[in-house]
Design an enzyme around this catalytic site. Structure first.
Site, PDB file in Angstrom:
ATOM      1  N   ILE A 138       4.362  -5.499  -4.821  1.00 40.65           N
ATOM      2  CA  ILE A 138       5.669  -5.432  -3.724  1.00 40.65           C
ATOM      3  C   ILE A 138       5.532  -6.978  -2.915  1.00 40.65           C
ATOM      4  O   ILE A 138       4.604  -7.526  -2.362  1.00 40.65           O
ATOM      5  CB  ILE A 138       5.495  -4.620  -2.820  1.00 40.65           C
ATOM      6  CG1 ILE A 138       5.420  -3.168  -3.289  1.00 40.65           C
ATOM      7  CG2 ILE A 138       6.538  -4.658  -1.718  1.00 40.65           C
ATOM      8  CD1 ILE A 138       6.644  -2.948  -4.080  1.00 40.65           C
ATOM      9  N   HIS A 160       0.709  -1.176   0.090  1.00 42.11           N
ATOM     10  CA  HIS A 160      -0.020   0.049   0.153  1.00 42.11           C
ATOM     11  C   HIS A 160       0.940   1.282   0.053  1.00 42.11           C
ATOM     12  O   HIS A 160       0.705   2.160  -0.723  1.00 42.11           O
ATOM     13  CB  HIS A 160      -0.728   0.108   1.110  1.00 42.11           C
ATOM     14  CG  HIS A 160      -1.961  -1.085   1.355  1.00 42.11           C
ATOM     15  ND1 HIS A 160      -1.837  -1.989   2.447  1.00 42.11           N
ATOM     16  CD2 HIS A 160      -2.892  -1.418   0.602  1.00 42.11           C
ATOM     17  CE1 HIS A 160      -2.814  -2.701   2.337  1.00 42.11           C
ATOM     18  NE2 HIS A 160      -3.622  -2.386   1.148  1.00 42.11           N
ATOM     19  N   ARG A 195      -4.205 -10.018   4.475  1.00 37.41           N
ATOM     20  CA  ARG A 195      -4.592 -11.365   4.843  1.00 37.41           C
ATOM     21  C   ARG A 195      -3.246 -12.102   5.383  1.00 37.41           C
ATOM     22  O   ARG A 195      -3.577 -13.019   6.220  1.00 37.41           O
ATOM     23  CB  ARG A 195      -5.221 -12.112   3.936  1.00 37.41           C
ATOM     24  CG  ARG A 195      -6.697 -11.380   3.836  1.00 37.41           C
ATOM     25  CD  ARG A 195      -7.446 -12.478   2.603  1.00 37.41           C
ATOM     26  NE  ARG A 195      -8.816 -11.943   2.530  1.00 37.41           N
ATOM     27  CZ  ARG A 195      -9.157 -10.963   1.568  1.00 37.41           C
ATOM     28  NH1 ARG A 195      -8.194 -10.528   0.864  1.00 37.41           N
ATOM     29  NH2 ARG A 195     -10.408 -10.649   1.415  1.00 37.41           N
TER      30      ARG A 195
END
Ligand code: AMP
Length: 283
Positions: free
Chosen positions: A178, A37, A189
């Site tokens: 990534i 992210h 998760r």
């Protein structure tokens, strides 16, 4: 960093940014942020004057209530990471703001063929939920650019269609996946996996690279390359494979000869330690 939970103050902020001609980048997420992210956030910060990160675990896109219940949430840590990165604004609404009439009364969206296979087939209603929530967020934030990870490649194709079909004036940017040092794609998760499960899960990436090597270096057929990877995965009993397919990365049609396609992807979904993981690589 501005943190918005409701629509009115968010709209006020966006209107002001627009009136000063600021370029807005949007990074939609479900939180529990990781380096995947943050790589997207950094790209948006570089490309735009203002980056808005949305953090919303969208119940509409979960077809499995257990997965929704167990989805990791850590807003405090997410906000710290975003603040440290220099993100200007976060939109993290509660369910009542996103679905004031309840999620059961929400509209649905049909993406046609793209949503009939792979993730669409195995997670009925998933892409409808993704499309509905992103339509709302796109309308509220009206970004110049929206950033999505290659990790969810089929989602990128769905968002491209959403933007085209509904005439959103938004440029879509796909950011590479990534991975950790064993090749496992970072995912929120993954926090539900034990250390051992993480090692096992890195076999998924290995299987993808086997298909890629077989196709590009050994130039075997798609069927043969796929078979080789399936054999490898069968050796690890704790991997419960859901699919491994070679598809066109644009329309997600099946590929029988890679020469006939502009961009080909190998996509995988499997359960490890009861957690559903997905990954893909581009040829
Ligand atoms: P999520 O919070 O899982 O919905 O992901 C939010 C965005 O981050 C999506 O566009 C994902 O594709 C992207 N993303 C998730 N994991 C990764 C990763 N390992 N590398 C790059 N992007 C990722």
């Amino acid at each position: 960093m501005h943190i918005f939970k409701t629509i009115k103050p968010l709209k006020g902020f966006i209107d002001e940014a627009k009136s000063s001609n600021s370029k807005i980048g949007l990074v939609p997420t479900m939180g529990a942020l990781h380096e995947g992210h943050m790589a997207i956030i950094r790209k948006s910060l570089k490309d735009n004057d203002i980056t808005v990160c949305s953090i919303y675990v969208n119940p509409l896109q979960f077809n499995n209530s257990d997965d929704l219940d167990k989805y990791p949430r850590n807003l405090k840590r997410d906000l710290d990471l975003l603040e440290e990165a220099g993100c200007q604004a976060v939109f993290s609404p509660p369910d009542e703001v996103m679905y004031p009439e309840g999620k059961k009364n929400s509209m649905e969206l049909d993406f046609g063929n793209i949503s009939q296979i792979l993730e669409g087939k195995h997670r009925p209603g998933h892409f409808s939920g993704v499309g509905v929530v992103l339509s709302k967020i796109f309308h509220l934030i009206a970004p110049d650019q929206a950033y999505f990870g290659q990790k969810d490649l089929q989602q990128v194709a769905v968002v491209r269609k959403l933007i085209q079909d509904l005439f959103f004036d938004i440029q879509l940017t796909r950011v590479p996946t990534i991975r950790n040092n064993k090749g496992l794609a970072l995912s929120s998760r993954n926090s539900r996996l034990s250390g051992q499960d993480k090692l096992i899960a890195s076999q998924l990436y290995l299987a993808l690279t086997v298909v890629k090597e077989e196709l590009l270096q050994r130039q075997v057929s798609v069927t043969e390359a796929r078979q080789k990877a399936l054999q490898l995965l069968e050796e690890t009993a704790s991997i419960k494979l859901e699919y491994l397919e070679i598809v066109d990365a644009g329309n997600f049609g099946m590929v029988s000869d890679i020469q006939n396609h502009r961009e080909v992807a190998v996509c995988i979904a499997a359960y490890v330690g009861g957690v559903r993981l997905i990954d893909n690589i581009l040829l």
